[in-house]
Write an enzyme that holds these catalytic residues in place. Structure first.
Site, short mmCIF file in Angstrom:
data_model
loop_
_atom_site.label_atom_id
_atom_site.label_comp_id
_atom_site.label_asym_id
_atom_site.label_seq_id
_atom_site.Cartn_x
_atom_site.Cartn_y
_atom_site.Cartn_z
NE ARG A 200 -4.08 -2.08 2.02
CZ ARG A 200 -4.01 -3.37 2.67
NH1 ARG A 200 -3.16 -3.48 3.47
NH2 ARG A 200 -5.00 -4.29 2.27
CD1 TRP A 310 -4.35 -6.28 9.45
CD2 TRP A 310 -4.69 -4.84 7.87
NE1 TRP A 310 -5.81 -6.28 9.29
CE2 TRP A 310 -5.83 -5.49 8.28
CE3 TRP A 310 -4.84 -3.75 6.59
CZ2 TRP A 310 -7.10 -4.90 7.89
CZ3 TRP A 310 -5.97 -3.41 6.26
CH2 TRP A 310 -7.19 -4.05 6.67
CG ASP A 371 -12.42 -11.03 9.45
OD1 ASP A 371 -11.43 -10.24 10.18
OD2 ASP A 371 -12.25 -11.19 8.33
CD1 TRP A 535 -12.92 -4.08 -2.39
CD2 TRP A 535 -12.32 -3.91 -0.69
NE1 TRP A 535 -13.43 -5.12 -1.72
CE2 TRP A 535 -13.09 -5.08 -0.57
CE3 TRP A 535 -11.89 -3.64 0.90
CZ2 TRP A 535 -13.39 -6.04 0.60
CZ3 TRP A 535 -12.04 -4.68 1.93
CH2 TRP A 535 -12.69 -5.42 1.61
#
Length: 603
Positions: A200, A310, A371, A535
């Protein structure tokens, strides 16, 4: 080397088999591109020649081993020569000290979020609500061999830095012309996100560029040439660790988290000396058995608790605190062997950046069974709350609640749903804990619960416009069927303890929403048309514009105050990245990773 390869017959092999496509000098020909070895080892190069790349139209060559060796040596010499001739183009450029990261120069975007606060709002206003409809693509830089990029580019002093898995490029921000590149081979045998090819972005300080590799190393490159300066292992990738996101520089430290949040690793955050790569501190997000807080992990799964780090955190120079969010506990959907709150999973941590000492924490989802990691950006804003100015930390969380905390003390000030489809909790109590609705707890047979496993939002960027007083987020209205099952942890495999599936006949829908932080009220929303699988994040500017990757595949802009759609470019992309903006030679650009390319737009 070149002469030796020629004398050994490598040139003849190359001329007869390769030059017709790649050119006699390997720089590309009528039927093939320039030869870029992209960090392949000698063994991998031989395999490439032997097996070819059928998907790209390159045939394989079954030739005797000795001749294969000569050909590989010659190909290597051509690639080495080509790499050596790439100009640096950066000599004499402005050095980026930490003060230039705290208060970026006009037009720079020196960190993953643009600002250390995590607020993707730019003071640039050359592109504004009145002229954004004239925006057009100015240049495109493709990264060969990549899939859907997730990087946010950095720009400093007119040079753009972009990353792909185990690769970095320096580009001229005016036209996308490449200046240098760094690459190494992708690591085989990884698990989870790192195996899928995600990176990223990078961090920058002085003459160094920092990035993570897929196998959980942190590296420093020379900013002027791309030369490797140091390489440190953060964690053992053979134990399911990886790394995917941009590091963060604070003073003389570069701080990075790790991935493996569905693979049963033990999460941590670590800081390294920018000059040498020496590790200065490490903060474990899951206690070892017998340590304080291990009582929040009743059962055997404390050994593989996850709570990874992350996504890139934020930093406040005023309070001197580093803020980092953590991921879900493992196994994701089965909490039978991790009874308790599972600290510090699904939390925001306020740490002293020089030592890693914890000052306070807040857990968004204790004992998470869906999650819903809390890795969404912990954005720092200064705004009125309760009738007086406050230093706030705001987050639209994956669990469906919009949170406002005092970032000095960690006090919870507000928790309010920002989606309608929220069935796991009836609200957040005065004690800061969600009120759990048992009917949403995963079972062996499967139960429907909302939000969906993708979350009410996810890692895509959010933004805050100080003038409008609005926080922007791409929200998802959707539910999932959650099931649990017994599972044992294994190296090289994910550790879910169950699974999810879609609710039949309910595809979900995306919305760009503007939230007032002092109340949690949704001021406006822009419904998206599409399959609800984008996304892409958002970007706000002083031009009164919110840029976003739409669920219809377009790159679009909306009015920051009322959500009116102002401009749309039909890029036809499944967005996996968030936009940024910069200035080069007096012109403002807006850039975003679209598929396997960086695209820059301007007037």
């Amino acid at each position: 080397m070149l002469a030796a390869a020629q004398d050994g017959g490598g040139r003849q092999e190359f001329s007869s088999r390769c030059a017709g496509c790649h050119g006699a000098d390997g720089r590309g020909g009528e039927r093939g591109p320039a030869i870029l070895l992209r960090g392949r080892t000698d063994s991998e190069l031989r395999d490439l020649i032997r097996n070819g790349l059928p998907s790209a139209g390159m045939p394989g060559f079954q030739i005797p081993a000795a001749r294969l060796d000569r050909l590989a040596t010659f190909v290597r010499s051509l690639a080495d020569t080509r790499d050596a001739e790439i100009p640096s183009g950066l000599k004499g450029r402005r050095t980026v000290d930490f003060a230039g990261i705290v208060n970026p120069a006009a037009g720079d975007w020196p960190t993953y979020h643009g600002l250390l606060s995590g607020n993707r709002h730019s003071p640039l206003r050359q592109i504004h609500a009145g002229n954004v409809a004239r925006l057009v693509p100015k240049w495109i830089f493709p990264i060969t061999g990549s899939q859907r990029l997730q990087v946010t580019p950095l720009v400093v002093d007119g040079i753009m830095y972009v990353t792909a898995p185990n690769e970095a490029y320096a580009l001229d921000a005016r036209d996308g012309r490449p200046i240098w590149r760094y690459s190494r081979s992708r690591t085989k045998g990884l698990a989870g996100d790192a195996a899928s090819g995600i990176n990223r972005g990078a961090a920058i300080l002085g003459e160094r560029l920092f990035m993570v590799t897929d196998h959980a190393h942190l590296i420093a490159l020379e900013r002027t040439s791309g030369r490797l300066l140091w390489d440190v292992e953060m964690a053992d990738h053979r134990q399911n660790y990886g790394a995917t996101s941009a590091p963060l520089v604070v003073n003389d430290l570069v701080i990075s988290g790790i991935s493996g949040g569905d693979e049963g690793v033990r999460g941590f955050l670590a800081a390294y000396r920018v000059s040498t790569g020496e590790r200065v501190w490490r903060f474990w997000t899951v206690p070892a058995r017998g340590e304080p807080l291990s009582e929040t992990w009743g059962g055997k799964d404390i050994e593989h608790g996850c709570a990874t780090t992350w996504l890139t955190g934020t930093y406040d120079p005023q309070t001197g605190l580093l803020y980092w969010t953590t991921g879900n506990p493992c196994p994701d959907y089965n909490g039978d062997e991790r009874r308790g709150d599972n600290l510090y999973s699904d939390s925001v941590l306020a740490l002293k950046p020089g030592t890693g000492e914890l000052v306070w924490h807040y857990q968004f989802t204790p004992h998470d069974l869906h999650d819903w990691d809390a890795q969404q950006t912990p954005m720092l804003i200064d705004a009125p709350f309760g009738g007086r100015p406050r230093k706030l930390l705001v987050q639209a969380s994956r669990n469906g609640f919009f949170y406002v905390l005092d970032r000095v003390s960690g006090e919870l000030l507000l928790a309010k749903p920002f989606v309608q489809k929220l069935t796991w909790s009836s609200g957040v109590g005065a004690d800061g804990r969600p009120v759990i609705l048992p009917a949403a707890i995963p079972s062996p047979e499967g139960v429907e619960a909302c939000p969906a496993v993708e979350g009410a939002t996810n890692w895509m960027s959010t933004a805050f416009n100080p003038a409008a007083g609005l926080f922007y987020v791409m929200a998802l209205e959707k539910c999932s069927i959650y099931s649990k099952r017994p599972e044992l942890w294994q190296a090289g495999k994910s550790y879910y303890g169950g699974d999810t599936k879609r609710v039949r006949g309910e595809p979900g829908r995306k919305y760009l929403r503007a939230i007032e932080p002092s109340t949690g009220k949704i001021v406006w929303e822009l419904p998206q048309k599409g399959p609800a699988n984008t996304w892409g994040g958002v970007l706000s500017t002083d031009g009164g514009v919110v840029f976003f990757g739409g669920d219809d595949g377009a790159f679009s802009a909306a009015d920051a105050r009322n959500g009116k759609l102002l401009w749309s470019f039909p890029a036809n992309q499944l967005w996996k990245a968030s936009p940024m903006t910069y200035e080069a030679e007096g012109r403002q650009y807006v850039a975003i990773a679209a598929g396997a390319a960086i695209v820059a737009f301007g007037l």
